[in-house]
Every structure is written in structure tokens, then in C-alpha cells.
Design a protein around this motif. Sequence first.
Motif, PDB file in Angstrom:
ATOM      1  N   ALA A1095       0.817  -1.228   0.000  1.00  0.00           N
ATOM      2  CA  ALA A1095       0.000   0.000   0.000  1.00  0.00           C
ATOM      3  C   ALA A1095       0.850   1.276   0.000  1.00  0.00           C
ATOM      4  CB  ALA A1095      -0.974  -0.020   1.183  1.00  0.00           C
ATOM      5  N   PRO A1096       1.948   1.351   0.807  1.00  0.00           N
ATOM      6  CA  PRO A1096       2.769   2.580   0.774  1.00  0.00           C
ATOM      7  C   PRO A1096       3.372   2.880  -0.594  1.00  0.00           C
ATOM      8  CG  PRO A1096       3.290   1.305   2.738  1.00  0.00           C
ATOM      9  CD  PRO A1096       2.399   0.445   1.890  1.00  0.00           C
ATOM     10  N   ILE A1097       3.636   1.844  -1.415  1.00  0.00           N
ATOM     11  CA  ILE A1097       4.182   2.084  -2.764  1.00  0.00           C
ATOM     12  C   ILE A1097       3.126   2.824  -3.589  1.00  0.00           C
ATOM     13  CG2 ILE A1097       5.023   0.999  -4.893  1.00  0.00           C
ATOM     14  CD1 ILE A1097       5.935  -1.391  -3.209  1.00  0.00           C
ATOM     15  N   ILE A1098       1.883   2.335  -3.527  1.00  0.00           N
ATOM     16  CA  ILE A1098       0.791   2.953  -4.287  1.00  0.00           C
ATOM     17  C   ILE A1098       0.532   4.367  -3.773  1.00  0.00           C
ATOM     18  CG2 ILE A1098      -1.679   2.779  -4.852  1.00  0.00           C
ATOM     19  CD1 ILE A1098      -1.369  -0.296  -4.556  1.00  0.00           C
ATOM     20  N   HIS A1099       0.508   4.506  -2.426  1.00  0.00           N
ATOM     21  CA  HIS A1099       0.239   5.824  -1.823  1.00  0.00           C
ATOM     22  C   HIS A1099       1.319   6.827  -2.216  1.00  0.00           C
ATOM     23  CE1 HIS A1099      -0.562   8.992   0.970  1.00  0.00           C
ATOM     24  NE2 HIS A1099       0.582   8.799   1.586  1.00  0.00           N
ATOM     25  N   HIS A1100       2.588   6.412  -2.123  1.00  0.00           N
ATOM     26  CA  HIS A1100       3.707   7.307  -2.463  1.00  0.00           C
ATOM     27  C   HIS A1100       3.643   7.686  -3.934  1.00  0.00           C
ATOM     28  CE1 HIS A1100       8.078   8.014  -3.519  1.00  0.00           C
ATOM     29  NE2 HIS A1100       7.846   8.916  -2.608  1.00  0.00           N
ATOM     30  N   PHE A1101       3.244   6.733  -4.767  1.00  0.00           N
ATOM     31  CA  PHE A1101       3.157   7.006  -6.200  1.00  0.00           C
ATOM     32  C   PHE A1101       2.080   8.048  -6.481  1.00  0.00           C
ATOM     33  CE2 PHE A1101       1.959   6.301 -10.590  1.00  0.00           C
ATOM     34  CZ  PHE A1101       3.188   6.166 -11.212  1.00  0.00           C
ATOM     35  N   SER A1102       0.879   7.832  -5.931  1.00  0.00           N
ATOM     36  CA  SER A1102      -0.220   8.775  -6.191  1.00  0.00           C
ATOM     37  C   SER A1102       0.091  10.146  -5.588  1.00  0.00           C
ATOM     38  CB  SER A1102      -1.555   8.238  -5.645  1.00  0.00           C
ATOM     39  OG  SER A1102      -1.460   8.000  -4.276  1.00  0.00           O
ATOM     40  N   GLU A1103       0.744  10.166  -4.428  1.00  0.00           N
ATOM     41  CA  GLU A1103       1.141  11.425  -3.787  1.00  0.00           C
ATOM     42  C   GLU A1103       2.146  12.173  -4.665  1.00  0.00           C
ATOM     43  OE1 GLU A1103       1.857  12.099   0.798  1.00  0.00           O
ATOM     44  OE2 GLU A1103       3.738  11.451  -0.103  1.00  0.00           O
ATOM     45  N   SER A1104       3.097  11.424  -5.225  1.00  0.00           N
ATOM     46  CA  SER A1104       4.129  12.038  -6.080  1.00  0.00           C
ATOM     47  C   SER A1104       3.525  12.607  -7.352  1.00  0.00           C
ATOM     48  CB  SER A1104       5.203  11.009  -6.444  1.00  0.00           C
ATOM     49  OG  SER A1104       5.792  10.477  -5.294  1.00  0.00           O
ATOM     50  N   ILE A1105       2.583  11.865  -7.973  1.00  0.00           N
ATOM     51  CA  ILE A1105       1.949  12.346  -9.210  1.00  0.00           C
ATOM     52  C   ILE A1105       1.163  13.629  -8.928  1.00  0.00           C
ATOM     53  CG2 ILE A1105       0.250  11.800 -11.014  1.00  0.00           C
ATOM     54  CD1 ILE A1105       2.861  10.238 -11.333  1.00  0.00           C
ATOM     55  N   SER A1106       0.491  13.672  -7.756  1.00  0.00           N
ATOM     56  CA  SER A1106      -0.291  14.862  -7.394  1.00  0.00           C
ATOM     57  C   SER A1106       0.609  16.090  -7.240  1.00  0.00           C
ATOM     58  CB  SER A1106      -1.039  14.635  -6.072  1.00  0.00           C
ATOM     59  OG  SER A1106      -1.852  13.501  -6.167  1.00  0.00           O
ATOM     60  N   GLY A1107       1.802  15.897  -6.687  1.00  0.00           N
ATOM     61  CA  GLY A1107       2.697  17.036  -6.430  1.00  0.00           C
ATOM     62  C   GLY A1107       3.857  17.110  -7.394  1.00  0.00           C
ATOM     63  N   VAL A1108       3.673  16.559  -8.598  1.00  0.00           N
ATOM     64  CA  VAL A1108       4.802  16.443  -9.524  1.00  0.00           C
ATOM     65  C   VAL A1108       5.357  17.810  -9.939  1.00  0.00           C
ATOM     66  CG1 VAL A1108       3.459  16.313 -11.675  1.00  0.00           C
ATOM     67  CG2 VAL A1108       5.621  15.101 -11.498  1.00  0.00           C
ATOM     68  N   MET A1109       4.487  18.838 -10.028  1.00  0.00           N
ATOM     69  CA  MET A1109       4.983  20.174 -10.394  1.00  0.00           C
ATOM     70  C   MET A1109       5.932  20.711  -9.327  1.00  0.00           C
ATOM     71  SD  MET A1109       1.769  22.168 -12.178  1.00  0.00           S
ATOM     72  CE  MET A1109       2.564  23.761 -12.233  1.00  0.00           C
ATOM     73  N   THR A1110       5.563  20.524  -8.082  1.00  0.00           N
ATOM     74  CA  THR A1110       6.412  20.977  -6.966  1.00  0.00           C
ATOM     75  C   THR A1110       7.729  20.199  -6.949  1.00  0.00           C
ATOM     76  OG1 THR A1110       4.417  21.473  -5.693  1.00  0.00           O
ATOM     77  CG2 THR A1110       6.467  21.319  -4.461  1.00  0.00           C
ATOM     78  N   ILE A1111       7.631  18.881  -7.101  1.00  0.00           N
ATOM     79  CA  ILE A1111       8.838  18.029  -7.065  1.00  0.00           C
ATOM     80  C   ILE A1111       9.801  18.437  -8.180  1.00  0.00           C
ATOM     81  CG2 ILE A1111       9.686  15.657  -7.378  1.00  0.00           C
ATOM     82  CD1 ILE A1111       6.920  14.753  -6.186  1.00  0.00           C
ATOM     83  N   ARG A1112       9.258  18.650  -9.375  1.00  0.00           N
ATOM     84  CA  ARG A1112      10.115  18.981 -10.524  1.00  0.00           C
ATOM     85  C   ARG A1112      10.716  20.369 -10.389  1.00  0.00           C
ATOM     86  NH1 ARG A1112       6.664  15.803 -15.117  1.00  0.00           N
ATOM     87  NH2 ARG A1112       5.196  17.515 -14.979  1.00  0.00           N
ATOM     88  N   CYS A1113       9.937  21.312  -9.863  1.00  0.00           N
ATOM     89  CA  CYS A1113      10.459  22.674  -9.725  1.00  0.00           C
ATOM     90  C   CYS A1113      11.640  22.710  -8.755  1.00  0.00           C
ATOM     91  CB  CYS A1113       9.350  23.605  -9.253  1.00  0.00           C
ATOM     92  SG  CYS A1113       9.910  25.295  -9.077  1.00  0.00           S
TER      93      CYS A1113
END
Length: 1482
Positions: A1095-1113
Amino acid sequence: MISVSSLKSLSSMAENTSLTSFIFLSPSPQRLLLASIDTLFLLILFVFILQKLYSKLTSCNNGDYPAINEPLIPKTLESIKINLWFKLSLTSSTILALLAISSSILAFLQNTETPWKLINGTCWLIHSITFIIITVLIYHQKNVVTVTHPLSLRVFWILNFIAVALTACSSISRLISKSSLSEPLDWISSISLPFSCFFMIVSVTGSTGITVTPDSKPHEVDKSLNVSGWASASFVSKLFWFWMNPLLKKGYETPLKLDDIPTLSPEHRAEKMSILFEQNWPKAEENSKHPVRTTLIRCFWKHIMFTGLLAIMKLCVGYVGPLMIQRFVDFTSGQRSSPYEGYYLVLILLVSKLTEVLASNHFNFFTKKTGMLIKSTLITSLYKKGLKLSCSARQSHGLGQIVNHMAVDAQQLGDVMDQIHAVWLVPLQISVTIVILYAQLGTSTLVALIAVLVILLFVYSGTKRNNRYQFNIMKSRDSRLKATNEMLSNMRVIKFQAWEEHFNDRIRSFRESEYGWICKFMYTYGANITVLWSMPLIISTLTFGSGILLGVNLDAGTVFTATSLFKNLQDPVFSFPQSMISLSQAVISLGRLDRYMMSNELEASSVERHENSDSAVAVEVQNGSFSWHDDPSEGETIKNINFEIKKGELAVIVGTVGSGKSSLLASVIGEMHKTSGKVKVFGSTAYVAQTAWIQNKTIQENILFGLPMDQHKYKNVIRTCCLETDLEMMEFGDQTEIGERGINLSGGQKQRIQLARAVYQDSDIYLLDDVFSAVDAHTGSQIFKDCVRGILKDKTILLVTHQVDFLHDVDLILVMRDGMIVQSGKYDDLIQSGLDFKALVAAHESSMQLVNAEPTKPQPITKSNSIKLKEHTNEDPKPVLRPQSSSKTGTSKLIEDEERETGRVSRHVYKVYATEAFGWSGAVLVLLLSVMWQSAQMAGDYWLAYETSEDRAASFDPKVFMGVYAIIAGVAFVVILGRTYFTMFFGLVTAQKFFKQILHSILHAPMSFFDTTPSGRVLSRASTDQTIIDIPLPLVMNMTIAMYMSVIGIIIITCQYAWPTVFLLVPLGWLNLWYRGYYLATSRELTRLDSITKAPIIHHFSESISGVMTIRCFRKQDGFIQENVDRVDGNLRMDFHNIGSNGWLGFRMEFLGSVFLCASTIFMILLPSNIIKPADVGLSLSYGLSLNGILYAALFTSCFVENRMVSVERIKQFINIQPEAEWVKKDKQPPANWPTHGSLELRNLQVRYRPNTPLVLKGITLKIQGGQKIGVVGRTGGGKSTLIQVLFRLVEPDGGSIIIDGIDISTLGLHDLRSRFGIIPQEPVLFEGTVRSNIDPIGQHSDDQIWKSLERCQLYDVVAAKLGKLDSKVADSGDNWSVGQRQLLCLGRVLLKQSRLLFMDEATASVDSQTDAVIQKIIREDFADCTIISIAHRIPTVMDCDRVLVIDAGYAKEFDEPSCLIQKPSLFGALVQEYANRSSGL
């Protein structure tokens, strides 16, 4: 068993047919072939030596004299280390050389005078010379750094193995049949086979077993770490799974915890696999249409080859048993060549079974290990791709589908490795079986062949249909999971609007479609199973019937060899459809992954980045045009952009809703598709999104965002972002864990934490998107002074805002309209020029007139009052505030560790599954049908033994024999048909009931459940666990029962004829149960931990996709990729050790079964012939040969069922959630037109979020008349939003009551209450679909009403301009609409609903002053007679309200008309004064 006469006839046929048959059946030509391969190798070696000598001589002629004295293979001065692999290679080569020498001597000493004598001797002599040279070469390799064998040697070993295998098969056939053609050299050929097989494996791996010194040895394992035993295991340890012993022992003694599981070996880790995948990805010039498939083949072809070799070995030894039945029958009937022949036969049987056990279990282990590595490779690669996707690509796939790629497709491709070899192995096995049967039964075998082909054709057509069904299942499941994920993400809004029934119907409609396809899939699969399990009886009936017609003599040996071979065929033909289904699923998954992996990525070159540049310019855009779509035909979002911002400047972007402000920021950080122009950025960037993105970690971890802690800097950031008071009020301060999507924080807190995160990064350029919308005037002013104009004063800032007050003292203002910059300059210049900017300022000034219209002489706020005011600048405590009086020790974790059972799965879980559909009667019927099926099978074999016995030879009646046998076969077919279809129906009904129960439970769960439960946990149950209950669990449950029935049948027959074996039953049974318990203790916990770490793999993935603009910036991709790798490794170590434990158990259980078989065979040999008949030996052996496989299969499938029962256990956990109050109370329904007046009374209202947490609202008492407009103000987080939640009963009051129009709302059903209210929530939420489905989800209103609503909420022109009008697409979370437009759509919903009570929680926070003024006017007109309770940070919004409620620190501090509160010292007066004076103060 092949008789001598039939073998002679076959040989003579072969000699008379063709040269090919002669080579393949005669020993001398085979040895000539072997010698040809040897000669070719020696020739290549000789050429190599000549070449080396020539190069040395030429270098000598050139004056380099020492070169001639150097050895042909140079020595190395480096120290080396040899392992068991090298020793085995050297030993095997020496043995083969000795065997060849012995064969050469024997060949020359033969008494025959055949023309082949000299050739035979010479061939063996060449063979012996070859292996002597190879032995010397292997030995010499330790003197040089030779990590892998030369390619020429490896190719030789492969060709040698093929030739030796051909020779050995012929030799074994001659030895078993006691052919007159057999000779002593046949024994040597047979013994050579395993050694040649070993060198075949060496040729594939290429390893010499030599490694360099440890200091330069790759992947040296640190023994002090808890690394998997596999990493340092010896060859013998790996061969017998001894490396699993420590973990199994620990698991048996105490339930395993997460830390007890060793980490993966370095060569299995996700990081290495991901790098391997990238290295093998096809280059652009290759133009590969199936890049994922190509890459996986390049990465794992060696693994697939090695498992293929194991499959061939397993196949070869699998035929030894059936071929020996005839020999045992002959031996029992007195046809013996030696008094010790029985013991030889038993020894051959034992060795063959042991080899089969090792080969089959290693085949299973290595295929599953390869599957695990494929899954690991794909998950990490999919995650990396997710961080690179362009915005339109991300929207086109959607979060639910991307999660499905990880959870389903990667798993599918991992699982297919179990089945992939069946595609070529099954036809090969059928061919070999038919050839052997032909030797036994002659032309009647053609009937068997036709029957097998018809069955395969039937299975193929079923599989083809299932391929189509599977595709539709996956498609429907995608839609269901997407809808489920959307529902979970927006549950607060769904509960506010009482839309649970709508989402229930929506998800159930997707499920009904999915369930329909699952039913078709299962029933088609059931038809295949029925035919396959009936196959031995059906084919036996047809073959024996045609044999009798053709005059074939059916004795016991022939009949039971045939039935044993038919049973051997059952498994491959049974696995064939499964492998075809798996392959078809894999092809579908590969297609989906190809589309995903080939999706458009963000163009790194769209922005020219210059780090550490001396340029005076920070951001420059020249003639820039940008689109959110990768396709240029979709049009440009912002166009003709030209601006330049110098270093250290503060530039502000303003404009009306939807003018392109957020898009402009996105274009600067490269998040949009650039269609033309240039973008230059000089320095590092930091981004604060309009919609806050917060990770499910502690506040401190969110702020640090991967950087090390600097206490001084950290405290300064906390202070300037106004977080000090919030952290003081929280029980665990900055160690408080934030819930998923920041659910336990107020909007203002989330915004300030992500601002603090950006400030702590200390970047050069800051892009702040409307950071003041969610905070009150005082906090906004403070942040602007201390943060924007304080700690960031030397930084370059691009700020999007609707707060006109902040614009006086900025360096540059960019005014936007329709995606273009229409004005730019300083405040005064833009005011003078008029146009758009002046209109925005005018709208703000008109709203300020309401503030300034109040008495011009505001009362001063006393010092004590202002101090008091400061004290109350605290955030909404929610469930994490410091308890005032509770003595109970708390925890900083809001999201608790996932609940998991330990120990064995309780009998109650089995009972629930078995009785959910039809009670106990259903379970009893399944068992009864299973007993009847096994009885019918045994009856058929008893009848065969009875009819083919020597006593019945004289009175044998073919018609009676075949008639009875056909009746038994028919009964067995009907029973298996009934059992299979009932079991399928049973499983489907149970799965559907569980689905309905968990959906009902989730929808009825209180909001507190979603606040403390990550959506990944619910999604893993909705995807993985539900899928297991839908398909694998009923299938494997069915198989388990069948296997145990077969084991009982085998034991009954074996003990009946070899009665001393009964004494072995007790130790066998005890060992069986002990091994099962010993294995299950570990395997069960590994399966549970596997579910928990997935479950944490899926959660981390969906969390990362949601904040991908912030992560990339922030350029944090590497850190997030590493976290994904760590989580994948953490999950796969469970998988790997589970596979290892399966191999450990499989070897031991199958070995026990083989020992039991050999023991019973010895008893049959020792018993006098008057006690045991040859026919009974044939029957007993035909059953006993499959004991080892069936015993393990029964045990393993039962363990598989227990491990998969964890899915039932996990779903039951969420079925039993404590529900919220009833949705509808039939005996307490309010009047149809309630509330008629909208009067509201709060009586001593007290609210806390959870037991043992402090009160959030602390005894509020007030009365609101119907039709009044109430403005609710207060510091950020004072409890304003909590008041709204308790009025909707998302949180139940802890004390006091709420009366609306004379009815206590606690007595009403939740839907009766919530459906009568209108609300515009703080966070505007849109659902994937269309404009129509978002504004009117339940479909109650006409198009005209919807268009009027859109016109009133200022969106008519926007929607009318779109191609689809009302059916225009709304992407996942409304990503293709601006935040302001989303808020206006939420207003449109309320305008349609026309409620008497309207709640507005920061309804206009994300719109400009001009749009705000229009919205306020619309609300005043459309809701003139309604009661409105409006929470606002903009003071002008509440100035024309009838009364103002000031909530501070959970108390109702003030409640009066605005004019009255202004005229006296008050908290509201202070807020008004701050708002009025802030422009001049900034």
C-alpha cells in the motif's frame, strides 16, 4: 513399458526408413556426430594457438625478444578466490575425461568385428582428448583473471549437451527395454548426461567460479547487515534451500515483524534493475513499436534460457516413472533377469524422482524470482516515467489508471513467468507421450492424439474468449478504481452534498460491468477445467475402445503405463490454457505499458536554465506561447508573452479568474508545452502551488523536504511563515504527522507549511501562486512583511495574487487577460493608463467603501486587547492539539500503522468465506461432489485392474469391459461438471457480497475514518484484495479440495496393495502437518507484511503524481525516486523470501512423497507373488508416481488458500468499520419543505475531533433568525470551518445541541439533513467527467436551468466557447480548469440547488475583487430570503451582513451587527482596522 519385440520392430522400421532415423536411433552414428563436434572445437583451439605463436614470432622479429618467452595465456599477479562453482566444473570435466578414456578402451576391446568398431574407438579417443584439454584449460583459469568462460568453449558445451542428450536417451531406452542392441557403453553414455547438463548450465551463466580479491569484488555483502541468506549462500545451500532455515526458524518461534525480514541481495535490488532497464531501452533510431517487451527480453533472456533448461530436465526425468511400470509388472509376474533387478529398479526410480523434485522446484523458484525482478524493474521504471510525464499525458492516463499499471500490469507480467515455458513445453510433452504410446498401443494411439487435439482446440477457443473477457475485466476494473480513488480523495465534499448514493450507484455500475465479464471468464474457464480433469478417463475410454477393435492386447503393464502417461498429459494440457490466458493478459498489459512508457514527456529544453549565472536578469520570456496540450491543434493557453524580471525584483501577476496567471508561472518552470518563443531562468527555482500539496509525513519533514536540519534557519522560517503559535498548540509540535493530503490541517496551515518548505530551500527565484487566499488579513500582512519583503527580500519573486493592497510597493505588475499580458509596469503608471488594471483596483476600492463607510473614527484597540488578540492567533487544532487534562499518553502519528493480524488465519475467516453465499449447505455440497468425483476416478482404475488381471484373461468380455468403463467415465464427467460450475458460482456470489459490503461500509464510514486512513489502504483492498477474491481464491480453493481428495485416493490404493506402507502413514502424516505448520508460520506473516508494504508504494506514487509540479520545480526527482526504490525493495523482500520458503517446502514435501513411493515399491517387490498381483502393482504405481507432485500441490494450494485468505481478513476489517449515523430515519423525517425559515440556534455547542483530544469549539451559544446573512470571521484556524462541519454533522457534537426551525438536527438522518443545505466548500472540488455531471451530478435539472446557473456564476461564456458545451471534459480533480473557475462551478451547483440555508466557506478566496463583487451581488439577489452563513477572510465580504460572528480559539467572542462592533473596542474592529490600514502599512 516398451517391450523388447516392439523396440526391435521399431529399430528395424527405423533402419529401413531413412538416414535420419538411423542416426537418431543407432549408437555408432551418434558417437560420430559427437566426435565431429569435438574435432571442430579442437580445430578452433589449434587455430588460436597458431595465431598466438605467430603474433609472438612477429614481435620477436621486430626486436621484442622477451615476448617469445611469455606463456600463451599470461599469468596474473593479482590474488584470486575460487568457489564451489569452479571446483564442480573442474571435477565434472575430469569425470567426463575419465569416462571417455574408459569408453575408448572398452570400444577397442570389444569382441565384435563390425566395421564400426574402429570408428567407435576413435570417436571416444577424440572425446577423451577434448575433455583432457578442457580440464587443463579450466584448471589454468585460476592463474589468470578469467571471470567468464570463452564464447567458443560455451558454444561447444551447448552442442556437446545436445549430442550427449540424444545418445543418452537412446542408451537409457535400450537399457530399460533390455534390447539386444544394448551394450556396456550405454551405461557410460547415461552417466555422462547429468555432467553434460551441468556444463550446459555453466555455458548459459558463463561464470568460471573465480573472483578477484574482496577489495575489488563487486557487490561485497556486509555480513553485519541483515541481508538475505541468498547473498552469501554456497551452491549446496542454494540447491537445497538451506539459506532459508534461519528465517523459517525465527518465523516458527515468534510472529515475524518488518525488521526481521532480511533485505534483498545487491543483485536483486530495484535500483540495479531500474538501471538495467534504462540501459536496454531501445534507442530512438531502432523505432521499436513494442519497447517494453524488447527491453524486458534484453534484460532477462538469460534467466528465461536457464529456466527453460530446467524445464527440459524436468520433462526428461518425468518419463522414467511411467516407462518403468511395465518393468515392475514383469518383475512381479516372475520375468526377472537378475535376483537384484527389483532393487536396481527402485534405485533408478528414486534417483529419477529426486532429480525431478530438484528440477521442478528450482524451475518454480527461478521462474518466480525472474517474475519478481520483472515486477521490480517495471514499478521503478513506471515511477520514473510518472515524474517525467507532460501535463496532458498525465491527464489522459489519470491517476487511477497509472496506479493500475503498477498494481495490476506489473504484477501480471511478473506472474506470466510461471507460464511462459508451457507454450513450447506442452506440444513437446504431447509429442513425446504420443511416441511412447505408439510403441505400447500401436495405431490406436491416433485416437488418443485426435482426442488430445480436440481437447486442445476446445481449450484454445475458450482461452481466446477469455482473452477478450480479460481485456474487458481490466478495462472495467480501471474505471471502477478510478471512480473509487476519486471518491476517496473527495469524500468530505461528497458527504457535505449527500452524494454517497450517487457515487455508490456509479461505482456499482462499473462493478456490474466488471462482474458480468468476470462471470463469463469464470464459466468459460470452468468449461476448460471440466474437460481437462475428465481428460484421462475420456482419452482412456476412446483409446482402449479403439485398441480392442484393432486387436491390441491390453495387459496390466500396457494399460497402466497408458493411464499414467494420460495423467502425465493432464498437467501440461491443464497448464496450457492457463499459460495462454497469462500470455494474453501479458500481451494486453505490455500494450498498456507501451502506451504509458511512450507517452509525451516534459521537454527539458523548453526552459533555458542557467545556475550560478552573473546575469542581472532572473527570468526572461521572449515571444512565448504555451499550451497545456501537447497537440498544437488544441490551441494555446497563453500567447505572445514578453517580460523580463531582474534579480531581486518582486513581480506581481494579476487578472480576473481564468486569465492565465497560474499558467504563466507553470510556463516559467517548464511545466507547459512551449509552442514558440524563448524562456530563460537564471538560478534555482521554488514553487508554492495554489492548491496546497502536503506529504503524509511530519510537519518538520515537509518543511525540510530532503535538506539537512539547520536549527537557526529552520526557526527563522517557522517565524516568518507565522507557524510558531500553531506548533506550540500542537501536542507534538513539528513532529505532528500530517494526514493524507493534509486533511488534519486548515487551509491556511497547509498554505503556510508549503510556503515554509519553499523558503527553507533557499532558492534564487520564488514562484508563489495566490499564497494569501487561504489566510486572514492579519496573517497575510504579516507574511508579506516578514516573508515576502523580509527573509526573501533579496530573492526574485513572481507572485500571483488577488490582494490589490500588496501592489503599491512592488517592482513590476503584470496584468493578464485571455492568456495574454495586456499591461505591465508599476502601480501608479498602470493606474494612470486605465484599462484592465484600473478596473481591478476600482472593484477593490468599491468593496473597501463598505469598510470605510463605517464611522471614520474607529475606536483604538487597547494594548491588552491586542495582546489578547495575538494570543488567539492559533490554528484550528483538529485532532492533534495538546490535551489539557488528559493523562493518556498520545502519539504524534495521525495515520496509525496498518492493522494486521498475526498467527494463523482464524477459523472464523474460513467460516465467513465458506458460508457467506449459501451457508453450510453450499460448503457441504462442494465436499460431497468432490468425494463423488474421486470415487468415480478410483472406480474406473479398479475396473481396469480387475479386467486386465491374469485371472480374468480367459473370461475377458470387451463389450462389458468398455461399457462399464464408459459409464464410469460419463458419471465422472457429470460430477466434475457439477462440482466445477457450482464452485465457480459459489465463489462469484461470495466475491460480489464482499464487494457490496465493503462499498457500503466505506460509504457509511465517518469522516474521521478518512482523516486517519490513507486512501492507498482502501485502494489496495479495492484492487488487489478484491481481485484475489474474485478469481484466484475460488479457483485455488476448488483445486485444493481436489488435490486432497487425490492424495487420500493415492494413499488408499497404495496401502491397499502394499499394506506394510500403512506403518509409514503416521510419520508421513505427522511430517506433513509439521512441515506445513513450520512453513505457514513464516509464509503467512510474509504474505501479510507483503500486503502492508504494498500500500505505501501505491500511496507514495499517487502522492508524487499529485505534487509532480512541486517536485520537478525543486529538482527533487532523485530523492523521490530513491524513496520509491526503498519502498519497492521493502515490499519485494517479502516476495523473495516467500518464493524461497515455497521452494524450501516444495523440495522437502516432494522428497517425502518420493521416499513414500519408493518404500511402497520395495514392499511390493518383497511381498510374495501370491499376495500381490501384477495388475495391482500397475494400479498402485500409476497412482503412486504422481504422489510427490500431488502431495506438494495439495499442501502448497492449501497454504496458498491460507495466504490468500488474508485478503478476506483484510476486507472484513473494512467491512466492520463503525458507521456514522443513519442516512435516513423513516420515523424522524423532516417536513418536505424543511427548513422553511432557516432559523438556527446553537445551545452550548462543544466539539472535539476524537476522544481524549481537547475541545475545538468550547460551548458556543447563539441564535440566528431565518433569512439573516451571517459573516463568520476570525484568525486562521480559530474553528470557523469546524463550525460548518458540525452543522453538517461530519463531526458529531460532544455536547450541546443545534436547532434548525425547531428541529434538533441530531434526531434527523444525515441525508435528510445534508441534502437540505447548500454549501460552497473551502477547497473547490471537481470530479472527472463533464461540466454537466459536475454541476448537476444527480441529473435533476434541465439544460436551460444549468445554462442559467452558469450565466449567474460568470461561466456562461467560458463553457459556451468550448466545443463540447455542457459535455466539455473536466479532467481528474478539475486540473484543466483554474482554481477560480472551479470555485465558480461550485457556486453554480448551489445556485441550482436553491437551499433555504447556505454555507460558504471561503467561497471567493481564489477569485479577484471584481469577480468577488459580482458573486456577492448574485448571492444577495438569488438568496435574498435564505439564511446565509459565510466564512470569509476578506473583510468587505462580511461588511454588508446582518450580523458578524467572531470565532477565536473555539469561542464565540463576538456576535453583533458590523456597525455596532466597529463602534466599540472589539476583535472585529481590530480586523477591520488592519484590513483598512494594510495598504498604507505595506
